[in-house]
Write a protein that holds these residues in place. Structure first.
Motif, PDB file in Angstrom:
ATOM      1  N   ASN A 187       6.105   8.963  -8.814  1.00  0.00           N
ATOM      2  CA  ASN A 187       5.895   7.876  -7.842  1.00  0.00           C
ATOM      3  C   ASN A 187       4.558   7.196  -8.072  1.00  0.00           C
ATOM      4  O   ASN A 187       4.445   5.971  -8.000  1.00  0.00           O
ATOM      5  N   ALA A 188       3.533   8.023  -8.375  1.00  0.00           N
ATOM      6  CA  ALA A 188       2.181   7.482  -8.579  1.00  0.00           C
ATOM      7  C   ALA A 188       2.176   6.505  -9.751  1.00  0.00           C
ATOM      8  O   ALA A 188       1.568   5.434  -9.683  1.00  0.00           O
ATOM      9  N   LEU A 189       2.880   6.864 -10.819  1.00  0.00           N
ATOM     10  CA  LEU A 189       2.901   5.985 -11.998  1.00  0.00           C
ATOM     11  C   LEU A 189       3.570   4.658 -11.645  1.00  0.00           C
ATOM     12  O   LEU A 189       3.130   3.594 -12.070  1.00  0.00           O
ATOM     13  N   ARG A 190       4.628   4.733 -10.820  1.00  0.00           N
ATOM     14  CA  ARG A 190       5.282   3.491 -10.374  1.00  0.00           C
ATOM     15  C   ARG A 190       4.338   2.673  -9.498  1.00  0.00           C
ATOM     16  O   ARG A 190       4.270   1.453  -9.606  1.00  0.00           O
ATOM     17  N   GLU A 191       3.619   3.382  -8.611  1.00  0.00           N
ATOM     18  CA  GLU A 191       2.711   2.674  -7.696  1.00  0.00           C
ATOM     19  C   GLU A 191       1.596   1.954  -8.456  1.00  0.00           C
ATOM     20  O   GLU A 191       1.204   0.848  -8.096  1.00  0.00           O
ATOM     21  N   LEU A 192       1.121   2.594  -9.530  1.00  0.00           N
ATOM     22  CA  LEU A 192       0.015   1.983 -10.284  1.00  0.00           C
ATOM     23  C   LEU A 192       0.419   0.628 -10.873  1.00  0.00           C
ATOM     24  O   LEU A 192      -0.420  -0.247 -11.067  1.00  0.00           O
ATOM     25  N   GLN A 193       1.734   0.470 -11.110  1.00  0.00           N
ATOM     26  CA  GLN A 193       2.191  -0.813 -11.661  1.00  0.00           C
ATOM     27  C   GLN A 193       2.073  -1.961 -10.660  1.00  0.00           C
ATOM     28  O   GLN A 193       2.168  -3.125 -11.022  1.00  0.00           O
ATOM     29  N   GLU A 194       1.915  -1.620  -9.379  1.00  0.00           N
ATOM     30  CA  GLU A 194       1.821  -2.662  -8.336  1.00  0.00           C
ATOM     31  C   GLU A 194       0.383  -3.127  -8.101  1.00  0.00           C
ATOM     32  O   GLU A 194       0.141  -4.045  -7.328  1.00  0.00           O
ATOM     33  N   MET A 195      -0.545  -2.448  -8.766  1.00  0.00           N
ATOM     34  CA  MET A 195      -1.969  -2.676  -8.512  1.00  0.00           C
ATOM     35  C   MET A 195      -2.364  -4.150  -8.657  1.00  0.00           C
ATOM     36  O   MET A 195      -3.210  -4.646  -7.938  1.00  0.00           O
ATOM     37  N   GLU A 196      -1.731  -4.829  -9.602  1.00  0.00           N
ATOM     38  CA  GLU A 196      -2.122  -6.218  -9.909  1.00  0.00           C
ATOM     39  C   GLU A 196      -1.906  -7.177  -8.735  1.00  0.00           C
ATOM     40  O   GLU A 196      -2.458  -8.267  -8.712  1.00  0.00           O
ATOM     41  N   TYR A 197      -1.057  -6.786  -7.765  1.00  0.00           N
ATOM     42  CA  TYR A 197      -0.775  -7.696  -6.649  1.00  0.00           C
ATOM     43  C   TYR A 197      -1.815  -7.611  -5.540  1.00  0.00           C
ATOM     44  O   TYR A 197      -1.744  -8.316  -4.548  1.00  0.00           O
ATOM     45  N   TYR A 198      -2.763  -6.705  -5.699  1.00  0.00           N
ATOM     46  CA  TYR A 198      -3.762  -6.491  -4.643  1.00  0.00           C
ATOM     47  C   TYR A 198      -5.003  -7.352  -4.896  1.00  0.00           C
ATOM     48  O   TYR A 198      -5.288  -7.720  -6.028  1.00  0.00           O
ATOM     49  N   ASP A 199      -5.703  -7.655  -3.808  1.00  0.00           N
ATOM     50  CA  ASP A 199      -6.901  -8.503  -3.935  1.00  0.00           C
ATOM     51  C   ASP A 199      -8.063  -7.749  -4.577  1.00  0.00           C
ATOM     52  O   ASP A 199      -8.871  -8.337  -5.284  1.00  0.00           O
ATOM     53  N   TYR A 200      -8.155  -6.459  -4.261  1.00  0.00           N
ATOM     54  CA  TYR A 200      -9.255  -5.648  -4.792  1.00  0.00           C
ATOM     55  C   TYR A 200      -8.712  -4.315  -5.290  1.00  0.00           C
ATOM     56  O   TYR A 200      -7.769  -3.765  -4.713  1.00  0.00           O
ATOM     57  N   ARG A 201      -9.359  -3.796  -6.321  1.00  0.00           N
ATOM     58  CA  ARG A 201      -9.043  -2.453  -6.803  1.00  0.00           C
ATOM     59  C   ARG A 201     -10.333  -1.632  -6.752  1.00  0.00           C
ATOM     60  O   ARG A 201     -11.359  -2.071  -7.275  1.00  0.00           O
ATOM     61  N   VAL A 202     -10.247  -0.488  -6.101  1.00  0.00           N
ATOM     62  CA  VAL A 202     -11.414   0.395  -6.019  1.00  0.00           C
ATOM     63  C   VAL A 202     -11.051   1.697  -6.721  1.00  0.00           C
ATOM     64  O   VAL A 202     -10.070   2.351  -6.358  1.00  0.00           O
ATOM     65  N   VAL A 203     -11.809   2.060  -7.755  1.00  0.00           N
ATOM     66  CA  VAL A 203     -11.540   3.309  -8.480  1.00  0.00           C
ATOM     67  C   VAL A 203     -12.282   4.439  -7.773  1.00  0.00           C
ATOM     68  O   VAL A 203     -13.482   4.345  -7.532  1.00  0.00           O
ATOM     69  N   ASN A 204     -11.522   5.478  -7.424  1.00  0.00           N
ATOM     70  CA  ASN A 204     -12.152   6.596  -6.722  1.00  0.00           C
ATOM     71  C   ASN A 204     -12.554   7.705  -7.700  1.00  0.00           C
ATOM     72  O   ASN A 204     -11.807   8.642  -7.932  1.00  0.00           O
ATOM     73  N   SER A 205     -13.771   7.568  -8.242  1.00  0.00           N
ATOM     74  CA  SER A 205     -14.341   8.650  -9.063  1.00  0.00           C
ATOM     75  C   SER A 205     -15.209   9.528  -8.173  1.00  0.00           C
ATOM     76  O   SER A 205     -15.415  10.702  -8.450  1.00  0.00           O
ATOM     77  N   ASP A 206     -15.720   8.916  -7.116  1.00  0.00           N
ATOM     78  CA  ASP A 206     -16.599   9.627  -6.193  1.00  0.00           C
ATOM     79  C   ASP A 206     -16.255   9.116  -4.795  1.00  0.00           C
ATOM     80  O   ASP A 206     -16.286   7.904  -4.547  1.00  0.00           O
ATOM     81  N   ILE A 207     -15.910  10.040  -3.909  1.00  0.00           N
ATOM     82  CA  ILE A 207     -15.344   9.640  -2.608  1.00  0.00           C
ATOM     83  C   ILE A 207     -16.336   8.823  -1.777  1.00  0.00           C
ATOM     84  O   ILE A 207     -15.956   7.844  -1.131  1.00  0.00           O
ATOM     85  N   GLU A 208     -17.597   9.187  -1.827  1.00  0.00           N
ATOM     86  CA  GLU A 208     -18.608   8.470  -1.042  1.00  0.00           C
ATOM     87  C   GLU A 208     -18.791   7.045  -1.579  1.00  0.00           C
ATOM     88  O   GLU A 208     -18.812   6.077  -0.807  1.00  0.00           O
ATOM     89  N   GLU A 209     -18.864   6.928  -2.906  1.00  0.00           N
ATOM     90  CA  GLU A 209     -19.037   5.594  -3.498  1.00  0.00           C
ATOM     91  C   GLU A 209     -17.817   4.712  -3.252  1.00  0.00           C
ATOM     92  O   GLU A 209     -17.935   3.519  -2.970  1.00  0.00           O
ATOM     93  N   ALA A 210     -16.637   5.309  -3.368  1.00  0.00           N
ATOM     94  CA  ALA A 210     -15.409   4.529  -3.159  1.00  0.00           C
ATOM     95  C   ALA A 210     -15.317   4.065  -1.707  1.00  0.00           C
ATOM     96  O   ALA A 210     -14.945   2.914  -1.430  1.00  0.00           O
ATOM     97  N   THR A 211     -15.698   4.929  -0.776  1.00  0.00           N
ATOM     98  CA  THR A 211     -15.650   4.551   0.645  1.00  0.00           C
ATOM     99  C   THR A 211     -16.627   3.403   0.913  1.00  0.00           C
ATOM    100  O   THR A 211     -16.290   2.435   1.593  1.00  0.00           O
TER     101      THR A 211
END
Ligand code: 5GP
Length: 198
Positions: A154-178
């Motif tokens: 499911n996750a791999l399918r969801e990643l294909q939808e990423m392009e439709y979003y206004d922003y993408r935030v990569v969560n490498s570090d939970i505090e920074e991503a928040t």
């Protein structure tokens, strides 16, 4: 005619295991001036979850009655269970000029996007890479191997939808991503008026 400006719907999506629930929980303590939607679901309640706070836990029959009554802004099946966003809560909030926050999957986001009725701000939380996502899913002791595999697919399918979003935030570090999501909300929704913890 009311001169009140409508609120926006903020959608946060991202695959299972990416940390979005933790990010949303942390945001909730930092940003008070928003309405936080509580979804309905047919999935079993987990320990520590509160009915009416984390989700409204419904039987499949109750959920289907609500679908028939038009009570959902969107609904979808995720990992074999139903999830839906209460329409009245969201419509009332934005009609009153409040911004409304939804943590929903990519199918639900697509339904709302395609309705073209709402002023959306869409944020996708992405994993640093697929291997890391798999590691996080395996580390969740509550899920058996088949569940992990299904969630990964499911996750791999969801990643294909990423392009439709206004922003993408990569969560490498939970505090920074928040903080990154908080900065986006601050800029997009509150402008100069927002005084947060950034
Ligand atoms: P969990 O069962 O882990 O809380 O959530 C599973 C997935 O369902 C997550 O991706 C979450 O964002 C999504 N989800 C939660 N509520 C809703 C909803 O109301 N609608 C949709 N479409 N997805 C939802």
């Amino acid at each position: 005619m009311s001169s009140k400006k409508s609120g926006r719907i903020v959608i946060v999506s991202g695959p299972s295991g990416v940390g979005k629930t933790t990010i949303c929980r942390m945001l909730r303590t930092r940003i008070r001036d928003m309405v936080w939607s509580v979804s309905a679901t047919t999935r079993p309640q987990r320990p520590k979850e509160e009915d009416g706070k984390d989700y409204f836990f419904l039987s499949e029959e109750q959920f289907c009655q609500k679908i028939a009554a038009g009570d959902f802004l969107e609904y979808a099946q995720v990992h074999g269970c139903y999830y839906g966003t209460p329409k009245k809560l969201v419509d009332d909030a934005i009609a009153n000029g409040r911004h409304c926050f939804l943590e929903i999957d990519v199918q639900g986001a697509r339904t709302i996007r395609e309705s073209r009725h709402y002023n959306l701000l869409q944020i996708f939380i992405a994993p640093p890479d697929v291997q890391e996502l798999k590691r996080r899913l395996v580390a969740r002791a509550s899920d058996n191997p088949q569940v992990v595999e299904r969630r990964l697919q499911n996750a791999l399918r969801e990643l294909q939808e990423m392009e439709y979003y206004d922003y993408r935030v990569v969560n490498s570090d939970i505090e920074e991503a928040t903080t990154a999501v908080e900065v986006i909300l601050s800029k997009e929704l509150f402008g100069e008026q927002y005084v947060g913890t950034i």
